[in-house]
Design a protein around this motif. Structure first.
Motif, PDB file in Angstrom:
ATOM      1  N   GLY B  50       0.801  -1.218   0.000  1.00 26.39           N
ATOM      2  CA  GLY B  50       0.000   0.000   0.000  1.00 26.39           C
ATOM      3  C   GLY B  50       0.838   1.275   0.000  1.00 26.39           C
ATOM      4  O   GLY B  50       0.513   2.255  -0.662  1.00 26.39           O
ATOM      5  N   ASP B  51       1.975   1.268   0.749  1.00 26.52           N
ATOM      6  CA  ASP B  51       2.831   2.455   0.811  1.00 26.52           C
ATOM      7  C   ASP B  51       3.316   2.876  -0.561  1.00 26.52           C
ATOM      8  O   ASP B  51       3.568   4.046  -0.825  1.00 26.52           O
ATOM      9  CB  ASP B  51       4.074   2.170   1.660  1.00 26.52           C
ATOM     10  N   ILE B  52       3.493   1.887  -1.431  1.00 26.56           N
ATOM     11  CA  ILE B  52       4.081   2.196  -2.724  1.00 26.56           C
ATOM     12  C   ILE B  52       3.001   2.543  -3.744  1.00 26.56           C
ATOM     13  O   ILE B  52       3.189   3.408  -4.592  1.00 26.56           O
ATOM     14  CB  ILE B  52       4.919   0.987  -3.204  1.00 26.56           C
ATOM     15  N   VAL B  53       1.855   1.884  -3.625  1.00 27.87           N
ATOM     16  CA  VAL B  53       0.819   2.122  -4.613  1.00 27.87           C
ATOM     17  C   VAL B  53       0.148   3.481  -4.394  1.00 27.87           C
ATOM     18  O   VAL B  53      -0.077   4.239  -5.327  1.00 27.87           O
ATOM     19  CB  VAL B  53      -0.241   1.012  -4.553  1.00 27.87           C
ATOM     20  N   PHE B  54      -0.186   3.770  -3.147  1.00 26.61           N
ATOM     21  CA  PHE B  54      -1.000   4.962  -2.879  1.00 26.61           C
ATOM     22  C   PHE B  54      -0.140   6.108  -2.387  1.00 26.61           C
ATOM     23  O   PHE B  54      -0.107   6.428  -1.203  1.00 26.61           O
ATOM     24  CB  PHE B  54      -2.073   4.641  -1.842  1.00 26.61           C
ATOM     25  N   THR B  55       0.577   6.751  -3.301  1.00 23.56           N
ATOM     26  CA  THR B  55       1.386   7.884  -2.880  1.00 23.56           C
ATOM     27  C   THR B  55       0.855   9.185  -3.446  1.00 23.56           C
ATOM     28  O   THR B  55       1.340  10.257  -3.120  1.00 23.56           O
ATOM     29  CB  THR B  55       2.835   7.716  -3.363  1.00 23.56           C
ATOM     30  N   TYR B  56      -0.151   9.061  -4.280  1.00 19.97           N
ATOM     31  CA  TYR B  56      -0.608  10.223  -5.030  1.00 19.97           C
ATOM     32  C   TYR B  56      -1.424  11.170  -4.142  1.00 19.97           C
ATOM     33  O   TYR B  56      -2.353  10.751  -3.460  1.00 19.97           O
ATOM     34  CB  TYR B  56      -1.453   9.704  -6.193  1.00 19.97           C
ATOM     35  N   VAL B  57      -1.033  12.438  -4.152  1.00 26.82           N
ATOM     36  CA  VAL B  57      -1.863  13.440  -3.499  1.00 26.82           C
ATOM     37  C   VAL B  57      -2.145  14.527  -4.517  1.00 26.82           C
ATOM     38  O   VAL B  57      -1.229  15.177  -4.992  1.00 26.82           O
ATOM     39  CB  VAL B  57      -1.151  14.065  -2.282  1.00 26.82           C
ATOM     40  N   PRO B  58      -3.399  14.740  -4.882  1.00 30.52           N
ATOM     41  CA  PRO B  58      -3.672  15.756  -5.898  1.00 30.52           C
ATOM     42  C   PRO B  58      -3.273  17.130  -5.384  1.00 30.52           C
ATOM     43  O   PRO B  58      -3.282  17.369  -4.173  1.00 30.52           O
ATOM     44  CB  PRO B  58      -5.183  15.667  -6.101  1.00 30.52           C
ATOM     45  N   TRP B 196     -15.761   1.563   5.836  1.00 27.26           N
ATOM     46  CA  TRP B 196     -14.599   2.177   5.216  1.00 27.26           C
ATOM     47  C   TRP B 196     -13.375   2.082   6.137  1.00 27.26           C
ATOM     48  O   TRP B 196     -12.259   1.839   5.670  1.00 27.26           O
ATOM     49  CB  TRP B 196     -14.867   3.639   4.858  1.00 27.26           C
ATOM     50  N   VAL B 197     -13.597   2.238   7.425  1.00 22.15           N
ATOM     51  CA  VAL B 197     -12.465   2.131   8.344  1.00 22.15           C
ATOM     52  C   VAL B 197     -11.819   0.758   8.218  1.00 22.15           C
ATOM     53  O   VAL B 197     -10.589   0.626   8.181  1.00 22.15           O
ATOM     54  CB  VAL B 197     -12.927   2.394   9.790  1.00 22.15           C
ATOM     55  N   PHE B 198     -12.650  -0.258   8.102  1.00 19.64           N
ATOM     56  CA  PHE B 198     -12.079  -1.606   7.943  1.00 19.64           C
ATOM     57  C   PHE B 198     -11.357  -1.733   6.608  1.00 19.64           C
ATOM     58  O   PHE B 198     -10.264  -2.310   6.539  1.00 19.64           O
ATOM     59  CB  PHE B 198     -13.178  -2.668   8.046  1.00 19.64           C
ATOM     60  N   ILE B 199     -11.961  -1.198   5.568  1.00 19.03           N
ATOM     61  CA  ILE B 199     -11.312  -1.296   4.260  1.00 19.03           C
ATOM     62  C   ILE B 199      -9.970  -0.577   4.299  1.00 19.03           C
ATOM     63  O   ILE B 199      -8.947  -1.080   3.823  1.00 19.03           O
ATOM     64  CB  ILE B 199     -12.222  -0.684   3.173  1.00 19.03           C
ATOM     65  N   PHE B 200      -9.961   0.592   4.911  1.00 17.17           N
ATOM     66  CA  PHE B 200      -8.730   1.362   5.049  1.00 17.17           C
ATOM     67  C   PHE B 200      -7.657   0.534   5.760  1.00 17.17           C
ATOM     68  O   PHE B 200      -6.523   0.440   5.307  1.00 17.17           O
ATOM     69  CB  PHE B 200      -9.049   2.643   5.829  1.00 17.17           C
ATOM     70  N   THR B 201      -8.065  -0.101   6.845  1.00 22.86           N
ATOM     71  CA  THR B 201      -7.094  -0.887   7.593  1.00 22.86           C
ATOM     72  C   THR B 201      -6.593  -2.078   6.782  1.00 22.86           C
ATOM     73  O   THR B 201      -5.384  -2.295   6.656  1.00 22.86           O
ATOM     74  CB  THR B 201      -7.726  -1.434   8.888  1.00 22.86           C
ATOM     75  N   PHE B 202      -7.533  -2.833   6.230  1.00 21.98           N
ATOM     76  CA  PHE B 202      -7.127  -4.109   5.622  1.00 21.98           C
ATOM     77  C   PHE B 202      -6.434  -3.910   4.288  1.00 21.98           C
ATOM     78  O   PHE B 202      -5.456  -4.588   3.990  1.00 21.98           O
ATOM     79  CB  PHE B 202      -8.348  -5.007   5.422  1.00 21.98           C
ATOM     80  N   ILE B 203      -6.945  -3.003   3.497  1.00 23.09           N
ATOM     81  CA  ILE B 203      -6.431  -2.939   2.133  1.00 23.09           C
ATOM     82  C   ILE B 203      -5.311  -1.929   1.987  1.00 23.09           C
ATOM     83  O   ILE B 203      -4.327  -2.181   1.304  1.00 23.09           O
ATOM     84  CB  ILE B 203      -7.575  -2.633   1.154  1.00 23.09           C
ATOM     85  N   TYR B 204      -5.438  -0.791   2.673  1.00 24.01           N
ATOM     86  CA  TYR B 204      -4.405   0.219   2.500  1.00 24.01           C
ATOM     87  C   TYR B 204      -3.260   0.025   3.486  1.00 24.01           C
ATOM     88  O   TYR B 204      -2.096   0.115   3.128  1.00 24.01           O
ATOM     89  CB  TYR B 204      -4.987   1.617   2.693  1.00 24.01           C
ATOM     90  N   LEU B 205      -3.598  -0.209   4.743  1.00 18.33           N
ATOM     91  CA  LEU B 205      -2.560  -0.165   5.767  1.00 18.33           C
ATOM     92  C   LEU B 205      -1.715  -1.434   5.839  1.00 18.33           C
ATOM     93  O   LEU B 205      -0.496  -1.385   5.798  1.00 18.33           O
ATOM     94  CB  LEU B 205      -3.177   0.099   7.140  1.00 18.33           C
ATOM     95  N   ILE B 206      -2.383  -2.604   5.946  1.00 22.72           N
ATOM     96  CA  ILE B 206      -1.573  -3.793   6.201  1.00 22.72           C
ATOM     97  C   ILE B 206      -1.260  -4.561   4.929  1.00 22.72           C
ATOM     98  O   ILE B 206      -1.853  -4.361   3.921  1.00 22.72           O
ATOM     99  CB  ILE B 206      -2.223  -4.743   7.226  1.00 22.72           C
TER     100      ILE B 206
END
Ligand code: HEM
Ligand SMILES: [Cu+2]
Lengths: 585, 206
Positions: B50-58, B196-206
């Motif tokens: 996730g750290d590498i995929v989601f780096t984009y900030v508009p 969404w909090v769960f999705i954030f945790t499972f998919i983005y964070l870990i």
């Protein structure tokens, strides 16, 4: 009387008779709509099964009837092999989802929940109507797949990938499968709406004095059925959504390195076993969704017709709860040979064998209820006894199949076909028949003909055993299910005559259902008028006026003073004591 | 008449129905999350981080890992608070206040969808889409990512529509009798946020 009650009582927006029937929000009419739709679907399913039995018995012979109905799939009367698979698929889907899920729990939840808990209607009559309309829509969608050029879905009622995931795999994997998925999505929404409504009604709208432990067993069964549906169908929804993505959007949840007709397809990293897990997480609770209403119906009918209190009322409730709970932890017993870890196999063997315990308790209670009862052999009673017989026979083979070691040999053979047709198909259908015969007076104010009912019972009962019992032996000898032509294999030649025998019996039993259809329609117009409480039963539905009225009871709602099984209590003069009569009178 | 309190029961009914629906919906999401873990744990190729995929900030720059999605999560949680405030004010019969808070809730919901679209567009430009992923990685990563966030996005869209509907209803009504409706809409909205909090945790964070 406040506004709400007023509304329910005088909901006369559509006064014309036909419109009133079609757009009704009255739960009794919706029950009839469910019943008639399910019977219609049931006869189609039955007819399909007779057709493919013909193919199995006489594989190399053309039949005019194939050509007549499926012209393009039956060249010169020879059934197309991939169309055979379509027939099996649609037969299973119709029977399991549309007849035994939508039809059985839809009909009896709608009819019995408000009447037996003393409510004027469902919690939301509007959602109730919506649930029926979606059910009808999904039924018609499923039937529509016969008019698709490439034919209906053919991956079995379990729609395993890759057959269901690759639109080009075989004929039925194309548009037919898409139609199947659309129909099933609509069905899931319909059942979700229905289940929410049933649970809410039972929890919130019981009349005064009707505690949970005074509910008839059938209401408990319908409640647990609704809960099972509420929790398991959404998982199928997730599985279906991912399958749709696999089919149309190039994802590979259920697919990995696969060749189709020599061509390498670029799917990577998925697994068909994943789908099987998701499917059977629904699939096993689903078989209990099918059987629990039937078991509930039989509890009522047994007690009434034995003129005895139901044996072990509380144990009955607890074993229903145990079955419902455990049914979420046994799903992988359908997957012993799919390549899952053997350790998981052992765990699921254990849970599967545990679930046999509450089932056995129920059977024991049934027999103890019959024991030394003053049995009245009415048609519903006969069907109930038939149900118990099937539940025992089929339950026993379930224990064989639950052992991973045995199941590795028996999986995907006719042994499994025999098991689930007896324990689920026949037992649940018998529950449905029993319910129809028993509550027909409530539905249509007339009695069904007893003599025809008996004939119907005996032909059906005997032929079911004649059809499915031999299948155990075929299965033990390795005959696989869902095959088009067994004469192609020398080793199954010994069963040629057996196959013919089964087919002939199934045609006979198919015709016997016409007796039922005749009885059903004839009695509606010419049947004997029913009295207010024809079976001398205790539950509240028999305290309403014979003619249906909106709101069910004319004046006050009944008040409940006792449990529903007060039969042959020497304290009282009659051998029954309705729930709404207090001891003080 | 012993069924005089039907009207009160009716409110309880709708509330219970909402809860039952939410429980059922939890199972759908659990289905997806389970698929996510099953695919990830059995992955034979590289499962992107996730750290590498989601780096984009508009507007700002390109390389702050997870910053954008954190902002999205934050505003969605804010919308839960404003939804709560709206119900609270409505209960105290302060119609205007309630409407203002509801307006904010709708606005934030639309903002969230807007942010998510930006992220999807960006990802698809980087080569992530249904059935597509930069070479060498496990394609099911993007498959399940888009499936879950898409399914959640549909829920948010439905929530926004319900909120707009109820906004109009409250705006037009003369007597204040929409509390239960508003309350149920609130339940749904909090549920969507929680998921969404769960999705954030499972998919983005870990
Ligand atoms: C004593 C309780 C039961 C046990 C231990 C049991 C066990 C099993 C097992 C292990 C299988 C998988 C066989 C295979 O595919 O190789 C199976 C299949 C099946 N069972 Fe049961 N069962 C029980 C009761 C029931 C009941 C009550 C129903 C329905 C009301 C039912 C319906 C089915 C169906 C429909 C299948 C076949 C699914 C398919 O592959 O298409 N079973 N059972
Ligand atoms: Cu099972």
């Amino acid at each position: 009387m406040d506004r709400q009650t007023d509304n329910i009582l005088s909901n006369n927006k559509f006064n014309m008779k036909i419109l009133k029937y079609i757009f009704s929000r009255d739960h009794k009419i919706i029950a009839k709509q469910f019943l008639i739709t399910a019977m219609f679907m049931g006869f189609i399913g039955l007819f399909i099964s007779v057709l493919f039995r013909l193919q199995l018995a006489y594989p190399n012979r053309p039949f005019y009837i194939f050509k007549l109905f499926f012209n393009k799939f039956a060249n010169d009367g020879y059934l197309d092999p991939s169309f055979y698979l379509s027939l099996v698929t649609i037969h299973g889907t119709i029977m399991i989802f549309f007849v035994l899920t939508g039809g059985l729990s839809g009909t009896f939840s709608n009819l019995l929940i408000p009447l037996q808990i003393g409510a004027r209607d469902m919690a939301s009559p509007f959602l109730n109507m919506l649930s029926y309309w979606l059910f009808l829509l999904s039924s018609l969608t499923m039937l529509y797949s016969f008019f698709v050029i490439t034919g209906p879905a053919s991956a079995g009622w379990t729609i395993y990938p890759p057959l269901s995931a690759l639109p080009k795999a075989i004929n039925g994997s194309g548009t037919g499968q898409t139609v199947w998925l659309i129909s099933m999505s609509i069905f899931i929404i319909s059942s979700l709406i229905g289940n929410i409504n049933y649970i809410t009604t039972i929890m919130n709208m019981r009349t005064q004095g009707l505690t949970m432990y005074r509910l008839p067993i059938i209401i408990w069964a319908l409640l647990l059925t609704a809960i099972l549906g509420l929790l398991s169908f959404p998982v199928l929804m997730a599985a279906v959504i991912l399958l749709i993505l696999d089919r149309g959007f190039g994802t590979s949840f259920y697919l990995s390195d696969i060749f189709l007709a020599g061509e390498y397809l670029h799917y990577d990293g998925g697994s068909p076993i994943l789908f099987q897990h998701l499917f059977w997480f629904l699939g096993h609770p689903e078989v209990y969704i099918v059987i629990l209403p039937a078991l509930g119906i039989s509890s009522e009918i047994l007690s009434i017709n034995c003129r005895k209190p139901l044996f072990g009322y509380h144990t009955m409730i607890y074993s229903l709860i145990a079955i419902a709970g455990l049914s979420f932890f046994v799903w992988a017993h359908h997957m012993f040979i799919s390549g899952i870890n053997p350790l998981i196999g052992s765990v699921f063997t254990i849970t599967t064998l545990i679930i046999a315990v509450p089932s056995a308790i129920k059977v024991f209670n049934y027999i103890a209820t019959i024991w030394r009862g003053n049995i009245k052999f009415t048609t519903p009673m006969l069907f109930t006894i038939g149900l118990i017989s099937f539940f025992i026979t089929g339950g026993l083979t379930g224990i064989y199949l639950g052992n991973a070691i045995l199941d590795i040999n028996l999986n995907d053979t006719y042994f499994v076909v025999a098991h689930f047709h007896i324990v689920m198909g026949s037992a649940a259908i018998f529950g449905m028949f029993a319910g129809i015969y028993h509550w027909y007076p409530k539905l249509f104010q007339k009695m069904m003909n007893e003599k025809l009912g008996h004939i119907h019972f005996w032909i059906t009962y005997i032929s079911i055993y004649l059809i499915f019992f031999p299948m155990h032996f075929m299965g033990i000898n390795g005959m696989p299910r869902r095959y088009y032509d067994f004469n192609a294999f020398g080793m199954f030649n010994i069963f040629i005559n057996m196959n013919k025998f089964i087919t002939i019996i199934s045609i006979i039993s198919g015709f016997a259902q016409l007796i039922f259809l005749y009885n059903f329609t004839y009695s509606m117009f010419k049947g004997k008028d029913s009295s207010k409480n024809p079976w001398k039963a205790n539950t509240l539905e028999w305290t309403t006026p014979i003619e249906h009225i909106h709101g069910n009871w004319e004046n006050d709602l009944p008040v409940v003073y006792r449990w529903p099984y007060e039969y042959s209590n020497p304290k009282y003069q009659d051998d029954y004591m309705p729930q709404n009569i207090s001891d003080k009178h | 008449m012993n069924d005089i309190h039907l009207n009160k029961i009716n409110h309880q009914n709708w509330k219970l129905m909402m809860w039952l629906f939410l429980i059922s919906d939890i199972f759908t999401f659990c289905g997806f999350i389970n698929v996510f873990f099953a695919l990830r744990l059995n992955s034979k190729t590289i499962w992107p981080n996730g750290d590498i995929v989601f780096t984009y900030v508009p507007l700002i720059g390109y390389n702050i890992p997870l910053a954008f999605v954190t902002i999205m999560t934050f505003i969605l949680i804010m919308s839960s608070i404003s939804m709560y405030a709206s119900t609270y004010e409505y209960k105290k019969s302060k119609k205007i206040n309630s409407l203002i808070w509801l307006f904010f809730t709708i606005l934030i919901g639309i903002m969230f969808i807007f942010c998510q679209s930006l992220e999807w567009i960006h990802l698809s430009n980087k080569g992530y889409w249904f059935g597509k992923i930069p070479i060498g990685h496990n394609v099911n990563y993007s498959n399940i990512f888009f499936a879950i966030t898409g399914f959640h996005g549909i829920h948010v869209l439905i929530g926004i529509m319900i909120n707009i509907f109820i906004f109009i209803k409250i705006y037009l009504e003369k007597r204040m009798h929409s509390y239960n409706f508003l309350n149920n809409a609130g339940l749904y909205w909090h549920f969507v946020d929680l998921i969404w909090v769960f999705i954030f945790t499972f998919i983005y964070l870990i």
